[in-house]
Design a protein around this motif. Structure first.
Motif, PDB file in Angstrom:
ATOM      1  N   GLU A 129       0.809  -1.217   0.000  1.00 38.74           N
ATOM      2  CA  GLU A 129       0.000   0.000   0.000  1.00 38.74           C
ATOM      3  C   GLU A 129       0.839   1.264   0.000  1.00 38.74           C
ATOM      4  O   GLU A 129       0.388   2.296  -0.490  1.00 38.74           O
ATOM      5  N   ALA A 130       2.040   1.193   0.551  1.00 39.91           N
ATOM      6  CA  ALA A 130       2.819   2.427   0.694  1.00 39.91           C
ATOM      7  C   ALA A 130       4.311   2.200   0.496  1.00 39.91           C
ATOM      8  O   ALA A 130       5.124   2.958   1.006  1.00 39.91           O
ATOM      9  N   ALA A 183       7.368   0.766  -2.472  1.00 38.45           N
ATOM     10  CA  ALA A 183       7.638   0.332  -3.841  1.00 38.45           C
ATOM     11  C   ALA A 183       8.020  -1.145  -3.901  1.00 38.45           C
ATOM     12  O   ALA A 183       7.604  -1.869  -4.817  1.00 38.45           O
ATOM     13  N   VAL A 184       8.821  -1.611  -2.942  1.00 39.61           N
ATOM     14  CA  VAL A 184       9.225  -3.022  -2.982  1.00 39.61           C
ATOM     15  C   VAL A 184       8.039  -3.921  -2.649  1.00 39.61           C
ATOM     16  O   VAL A 184       7.893  -5.018  -3.205  1.00 39.61           O
ATOM     17  N   GLY A 185       7.145  -3.465  -1.765  1.00 35.84           N
ATOM     18  CA  GLY A 185       5.932  -4.228  -1.492  1.00 35.84           C
ATOM     19  C   GLY A 185       5.038  -4.319  -2.711  1.00 35.84           C
ATOM     20  O   GLY A 185       4.426  -5.358  -2.975  1.00 35.84           O
ATOM     21  N   LEU A 186       4.955  -3.223  -3.475  1.00 37.15           N
ATOM     22  CA  LEU A 186       4.194  -3.242  -4.722  1.00 37.15           C
ATOM     23  C   LEU A 186       4.822  -4.218  -5.712  1.00 37.15           C
ATOM     24  O   LEU A 186       4.110  -4.949  -6.415  1.00 37.15           O
ATOM     25  N   LEU A 187       6.155  -4.265  -5.757  1.00 39.17           N
ATOM     26  CA  LEU A 187       6.840  -5.215  -6.629  1.00 39.17           C
ATOM     27  C   LEU A 187       6.502  -6.645  -6.239  1.00 39.17           C
ATOM     28  O   LEU A 187       6.257  -7.502  -7.095  1.00 39.17           O
ATOM     29  N   HIS A 188       6.490  -6.939  -4.935  1.00 39.04           N
ATOM     30  CA  HIS A 188       6.076  -8.269  -4.477  1.00 39.04           C
ATOM     31  C   HIS A 188       4.693  -8.613  -5.023  1.00 39.04           C
ATOM     32  O   HIS A 188       4.466  -9.717  -5.546  1.00 39.04           O
ATOM     33  N   GLN A 189       3.760  -7.673  -4.882  1.00 39.95           N
ATOM     34  CA  GLN A 189       2.384  -7.932  -5.299  1.00 39.95           C
ATOM     35  C   GLN A 189       2.297  -8.202  -6.796  1.00 39.95           C
ATOM     36  O   GLN A 189       1.595  -9.113  -7.232  1.00 39.95           O
ATOM     37  N   LYS A 230       2.396   8.110  -1.508  1.00 37.40           N
ATOM     38  CA  LYS A 230       2.791   6.715  -1.696  1.00 37.40           C
ATOM     39  C   LYS A 230       1.596   5.849  -2.060  1.00 37.40           C
ATOM     40  O   LYS A 230       1.690   4.974  -2.923  1.00 37.40           O
ATOM     41  N   ARG A 231       0.468   6.103  -1.418  1.00 38.12           N
ATOM     42  CA  ARG A 231      -0.744   5.347  -1.756  1.00 38.12           C
ATOM     43  C   ARG A 231      -1.172   5.652  -3.196  1.00 38.12           C
ATOM     44  O   ARG A 231      -1.657   4.755  -3.909  1.00 38.12           O
TER      45      ARG A 231
END
Length: 461
Positions: free
Chosen positions: A68-69, A71-77, A424-425
């Protein structure tokens, strides 16, 4: 088993590339030198401890899993959405670590190795590859590429050397710089206002110099000891040790820079140079360093104008092997001079475990589409995958290109003024929408059919 494509390197990038190709129905030869049992001992690296595939060497964490906030978490998703083997096994072997994705390393690497070795379309061969393959191939040998293959890569890419100390200067998010103190200018007003300048008084400079001398440094590893500095890049603390005024006659030279608040040159100045096309990231010029990260954050925030600095990357100095990807690779990760070869992972100049796997995923998918006689367009730059790919294949010039973790500074900026807490969101929401559109492109409009003017058609008019 005969193969359609050869993947060289069984790290995270190579394993992910092989998996994507095999899942698409293509036969893969995956070469991994660890475990080959070569007589000359050249079947391992100084950093690895096992012969398992996709081994995590330095850390048991893939960093934040907050989609949600972060960039690396978004890459995981995004990678989960595309069927990543690396993320599948990381999720299966996850251990408690708050919002970070940490794993049981032994279980995770065993899971990846078992999946690869058991796939009917993958032939896992324990062998060292000393020359570039002639047929379709993905080179994913990482920062510790065997010397013989590194020589072959150097010959194919025109690189003088691929093993060097990768001297990284810190990179700052522009929005976190205080422009009540800092200002845009070039020396003697030549070349436009190309640099951000942060002025220091004599006392501030002397305190900063002392902090460089006293700060805790990261020690060299044994296998780094004989590797030369790249292009003579010296850590800033090494320069500081040569004399108290060395930096004032080097990267912190104030000559020709009038502080608009005083109309005079500062005692010393820290300059930042634009690092990406969007102007969202700025590199601290000449500040490559082996200071520990905590000391870097503490010390660099004593620089006037950078007291609230947010860092997209901190400085570093370590042995690395990567090619000048912005010059050498196209948007499909193909070597321009030999398009049957693709490169993936850290050898392309991405930084981090998950980033390496992500580029391996893209290389595998691009290659699978090409083998099928089609073209897979690159993911949009608003996605984490697209932003990372854009950095590697065109986001910087070869002269300034350096390894980079995925971060929002690589994404196209959010239009208009937004609150920092919301930005970020907004990046992650936009990225998810862009990925969905990429995966489900609109159908092309139907071609108009010619009007039937035959007598039979008239009967039904």
């Amino acid at each position: 088993m005969t193969h359609d494509i050869h993947v060289v390197g069984g790290g995270l990038a190579g394993s992910e590339a092989a998996w994507q190709l095999a899942e698409a129905g293509w036969r893969v030869r995956l070469s991994e030198m660890r475990g080959a049992g070569l007589a000359d001992g050249g079947d391992t690296t100084a950093a690895h401890r096992t012969d398992a595939l996709a081994e995590l060497v330095c850390s048991n964490s893939f960093r934040s899993d907050d989609a949600e906030a972060n960039a690396v978490g978004l890459l995981h998703q995004e990678m989960r959405t595309l069927g990543s083997l690396i993320l599948r096994e990381a999720d299966r072997h996850r251990v408690p670590a708050g919002s970070a994705l940490a794993v049981d390393r032994d279980g995770y690497t065993a899971g990846v190795t078992e999946a690869i070795a058991g796939h009917s379309n993958i032939s896992l061969v324990r062998e060292r590859v000393d020359a570039l393959p002639d047929g379709p191939a993905i080179i994913a040998t990482g920062p510790l590429t065997a010397p013989s293959l590194a020589t072959a890569i150097g010959a194919a890419t025109g690189a003088e050397a691929l093993a060097f100390f990768d001297a990284l200067a810190p990179i700052v998010h522009r929005e976190s710089i205080d422009f009540d103190t800092a200002w845009f200018a070039a020396r003697w007003d030549k070349g436009g206002k190309d640099y951000i300048n942060c002025p220091l008084t004599k006392d501030q400079y002397l305190a900063f110099h002392a902090g460089l001398i006293d700060g805790e440094k990261t020690p060299f590893k044994e296998w780094e000891a004989d590797t030369p500095y790249f292009d003579g890049c010296m850590p800033i603390e090494v320069m500081a040790e040569r004399g108290v005024d060395t930096l004032r006659y080097g990267p912190m030279k104030p000559v020709g820079l009038d502080d608009p608040r005083t109309g005079r040159w500062p005692y010393a100045v820290v300059q930042l140079r634009q690092d990406n096309a969007q102007g969202t990231l700025w590199n601290i010029v000449g500040f490559q360093t082996k200071l520990r990260h905590a000391d870097q954050v503490r010390l660099f925030r004593t620089i006037p104008g950078l007291q609230d600095a947010e860092f997209a990357r901190l400085g570093g100095l370590h042995r690395n092997t990567f090619i000048r990807s912005p010059d050498l690779l196209d948007a499909q990760l193909r070597l321009k001079s030999r398009p049957r070869l693709r490169f993936a992972g850290q050898i392309t100049g991405c930084e981090g475990y998950i980033e390496s796997a992500a580029i391996g995923m893209l290389a595998g998918r691009f290659a699978a589409a090409e083998l099928a006689g089609t073209v897979l367009p690159p993911p949009p730059p608003e996605t984490a995958l697209g932003a990372l790919l854009g950095h590697i294949t065109g986001g910087a010039t070869a002269e300034t290109y350096q390894p980079m973790n995925v971060n929002f500074g690589l994404f196209p900026p959010i239009a208009g003024k937004t609150k920092k807490a919301d930005r970020k969101r907004m990046y992650t929401d936009r990225g998810r929408a862009a990925l969905a559109a990429w995966l489900n492109p609109p159908a092309p409009p139907a071609e108009p059919q010619p009007e039937d003017s035959s007598p039979a058609a008239a009967l039904f008019a």
